[in-house]
Write a protein that holds these residues in place. Structure first.
Motif, PDB file in Angstrom:
ATOM      1  N   GLU A  39       0.834  -1.210   0.000  1.00  0.00           N
ATOM      2  CA  GLU A  39       0.000   0.000   0.000  1.00  0.00           C
ATOM      3  C   GLU A  39       0.864   1.253   0.000  1.00  0.00           C
ATOM      4  O   GLU A  39       0.538   2.248  -0.666  1.00  0.00           O
ATOM      5  N   ASN A  40       1.974   1.218   0.726  1.00  0.00           N
ATOM      6  CA  ASN A  40       2.894   2.349   0.751  1.00  0.00           C
ATOM      7  C   ASN A  40       3.523   2.566  -0.623  1.00  0.00           C
ATOM      8  O   ASN A  40       3.639   3.702  -1.088  1.00  0.00           O
ATOM      9  N   VAL A  41       3.918   1.482  -1.284  1.00  0.00           N
ATOM     10  CA  VAL A  41       4.487   1.587  -2.624  1.00  0.00           C
ATOM     11  C   VAL A  41       3.443   2.143  -3.592  1.00  0.00           C
ATOM     12  O   VAL A  41       3.739   3.022  -4.408  1.00  0.00           O
ATOM     13  N   ASP A  42       2.222   1.664  -3.476  1.00  0.00           N
ATOM     14  CA  ASP A  42       1.151   2.135  -4.354  1.00  0.00           C
ATOM     15  C   ASP A  42       0.902   3.629  -4.176  1.00  0.00           C
ATOM     16  O   ASP A  42       0.766   4.377  -5.153  1.00  0.00           O
ATOM     17  N   SER A  43       0.871   4.090  -2.935  1.00  0.00           N
ATOM     18  CA  SER A  43       0.642   5.518  -2.699  1.00  0.00           C
ATOM     19  C   SER A  43       1.818   6.357  -3.203  1.00  0.00           C
ATOM     20  O   SER A  43       1.621   7.473  -3.709  1.00  0.00           O
ATOM     21  N   THR A  44       3.036   5.832  -3.103  1.00  0.00           N
ATOM     22  CA  THR A  44       4.205   6.538  -3.608  1.00  0.00           C
ATOM     23  C   THR A  44       4.132   6.688  -5.126  1.00  0.00           C
ATOM     24  O   THR A  44       4.408   7.765  -5.671  1.00  0.00           O
ATOM     25  N   VAL A  45       3.731   5.620  -5.804  1.00  0.00           N
ATOM     26  CA  VAL A  45       3.614   5.666  -7.263  1.00  0.00           C
ATOM     27  C   VAL A  45       2.498   6.619  -7.683  1.00  0.00           C
ATOM     28  O   VAL A  45       2.662   7.419  -8.620  1.00  0.00           O
ATOM     29  N   LYS A  46       1.375   6.575  -6.981  1.00  0.00           N
ATOM     30  CA  LYS A  46       0.262   7.473  -7.310  1.00  0.00           C
ATOM     31  C   LYS A  46       0.649   8.933  -7.099  1.00  0.00           C
ATOM     32  O   LYS A  46       0.282   9.808  -7.882  1.00  0.00           O
ATOM     33  N   GLN A  47       1.401   9.212  -6.035  1.00  0.00           N
ATOM     34  CA  GLN A  47       1.846  10.573  -5.775  1.00  0.00           C
ATOM     35  C   GLN A  47       2.761  11.055  -6.897  1.00  0.00           C
ATOM     36  O   GLN A  47       2.639  12.198  -7.363  1.00  0.00           O
ATOM     37  N   ALA A  48       3.669  10.198  -7.354  1.00  0.00           N
ATOM     38  CA  ALA A  48       4.562  10.571  -8.449  1.00  0.00           C
ATOM     39  C   ALA A  48       3.779  10.808  -9.736  1.00  0.00           C
ATOM     40  O   ALA A  48       4.072  11.753 -10.480  1.00  0.00           O
ATOM     41  N   GLN A  49       2.773   9.988  -9.984  1.00  0.00           N
ATOM     42  CA  GLN A  49       1.944  10.175 -11.180  1.00  0.00           C
ATOM     43  C   GLN A  49       1.170  11.486 -11.111  1.00  0.00           C
ATOM     44  O   GLN A  49       1.064  12.206 -12.112  1.00  0.00           O
ATOM     45  N   ASP A  50       0.628  11.784  -9.947  1.00  0.00           N
ATOM     46  CA  ASP A  50      -0.120  13.039  -9.780  1.00  0.00           C
ATOM     47  C   ASP A  50       0.782  14.257 -10.005  1.00  0.00           C
ATOM     48  O   ASP A  50       0.380  15.222 -10.673  1.00  0.00           O
ATOM     49  N   LEU A  51       1.984  14.209  -9.449  1.00  0.00           N
ATOM     50  CA  LEU A  51       2.905  15.324  -9.648  1.00  0.00           C
ATOM     51  C   LEU A  51       3.336  15.453 -11.104  1.00  0.00           C
ATOM     52  O   LEU A  51       3.477  16.562 -11.621  1.00  0.00           O
ATOM     53  N   SER A  52       3.521  14.315 -11.772  1.00  0.00           N
ATOM     54  CA  SER A  52       3.885  14.362 -13.193  1.00  0.00           C
ATOM     55  C   SER A  52       2.759  14.968 -14.021  1.00  0.00           C
ATOM     56  O   SER A  52       3.012  15.746 -14.953  1.00  0.00           O
ATOM     57  N   THR A  53       1.522  14.643 -13.682  1.00  0.00           N
ATOM     58  CA  THR A  53       0.375  15.219 -14.375  1.00  0.00           C
ATOM     59  C   THR A  53       0.298  16.719 -14.137  1.00  0.00           C
ATOM     60  O   THR A  53       0.009  17.496 -15.057  1.00  0.00           O
ATOM     61  N   ALA A  69       9.993  12.650  -6.132  1.00  0.00           N
ATOM     62  CA  ALA A  69       8.875  11.704  -6.023  1.00  0.00           C
ATOM     63  C   ALA A  69       8.993  10.609  -7.070  1.00  0.00           C
ATOM     64  O   ALA A  69       8.705   9.435  -6.801  1.00  0.00           O
ATOM     65  N   SER A  70       9.431  10.968  -8.272  1.00  0.00           N
ATOM     66  CA  SER A  70       9.602   9.983  -9.335  1.00  0.00           C
ATOM     67  C   SER A  70      10.689   8.969  -8.986  1.00  0.00           C
ATOM     68  O   SER A  70      10.525   7.761  -9.198  1.00  0.00           O
ATOM     69  N   GLN A  71      11.793   9.441  -8.423  1.00  0.00           N
ATOM     70  CA  GLN A  71      12.875   8.537  -8.029  1.00  0.00           C
ATOM     71  C   GLN A  71      12.466   7.641  -6.862  1.00  0.00           C
ATOM     72  O   GLN A  71      12.826   6.464  -6.824  1.00  0.00           O
ATOM     73  N   LYS A  72      11.711   8.189  -5.922  1.00  0.00           N
ATOM     74  CA  LYS A  72      11.209   7.368  -4.806  1.00  0.00           C
ATOM     75  C   LYS A  72      10.311   6.255  -5.327  1.00  0.00           C
ATOM     76  O   LYS A  72      10.402   5.105  -4.877  1.00  0.00           O
ATOM     77  N   ALA A  73       9.442   6.584  -6.258  1.00  0.00           N
ATOM     78  CA  ALA A  73       8.545   5.578  -6.824  1.00  0.00           C
ATOM     79  C   ALA A  73       9.326   4.518  -7.582  1.00  0.00           C
ATOM     80  O   ALA A  73       9.040   3.318  -7.468  1.00  0.00           O
ATOM     81  N   GLN A  74      10.325   4.945  -8.337  1.00  0.00           N
ATOM     82  CA  GLN A  74      11.139   3.993  -9.092  1.00  0.00           C
ATOM     83  C   GLN A  74      11.889   3.051  -8.154  1.00  0.00           C
ATOM     84  O   GLN A  74      11.911   1.829  -8.370  1.00  0.00           O
ATOM     85  N   LEU A  75      12.496   3.587  -7.099  1.00  0.00           N
ATOM     86  CA  LEU A  75      13.222   2.750  -6.144  1.00  0.00           C
ATOM     87  C   LEU A  75      12.288   1.794  -5.409  1.00  0.00           C
ATOM     88  O   LEU A  75      12.632   0.630  -5.167  1.00  0.00           O
ATOM     89  N   ALA A  76      11.100   2.276  -5.060  1.00  0.00           N
ATOM     90  CA  ALA A  76      10.138   1.409  -4.367  1.00  0.00           C
ATOM     91  C   ALA A  76       9.707   0.259  -5.265  1.00  0.00           C
ATOM     92  O   ALA A  76       9.600  -0.892  -4.811  1.00  0.00           O
TER      93      ALA A  76
END
Length: 99
Positions: A39-53, A69-76
């Motif tokens: 769930e933490n990984v999912d929220s990290t990826v969603k946050q990165a997607q929202d910021l990219s949008t 945020a993008s790098q955090k999502a990639q590492l996760a």
């Protein structure tokens, strides 16, 4: 000097001092920990997607936050894939064992 009570508190030689000690049992199971991590990984990826949008729409002034945020999502995601691969490898190794 009163030494009469010294002998009553000593542990006997054959007595286990840890016999009545209760250990604290964890209240979380492995599946709960794993689910929380996913769930933490999912929220990290969603946050990165929202910021990219928001960057594409021109709503974000600080591009550094988006890159972090993008790098955090990639590492996760890389960590999650690595853990999955190791778990599958361990499972396959157990299945190859002779009983």
């Amino acid at each position: 000097m009163n030494v009469s009570n010294v002998g009553s508190e000593l542990i006997k030689i054959n007595q286990n001092p840890f016999q009545n000690v209760e250990t604290a049992k964890p209240k979380t199971s492995f599946s709960n920990v794993l689910q929380g991590y996913l769930e933490n990984v999912d929220s990290t990826v969603k946050q990165a997607q929202d910021l990219s949008t928001k960057v594409a729409a021109g709503e974000v002034d600080n591009i550094h936050d988006v890159m972090i945020a993008s790098q955090k999502a990639q590492l996760a995601l890389e960590l999650t894939v690595t853990i999955r691969d190791k778990a599958v490898e361990a499972y396959q190794e157990m299945m190859r064992m002779q009983i």
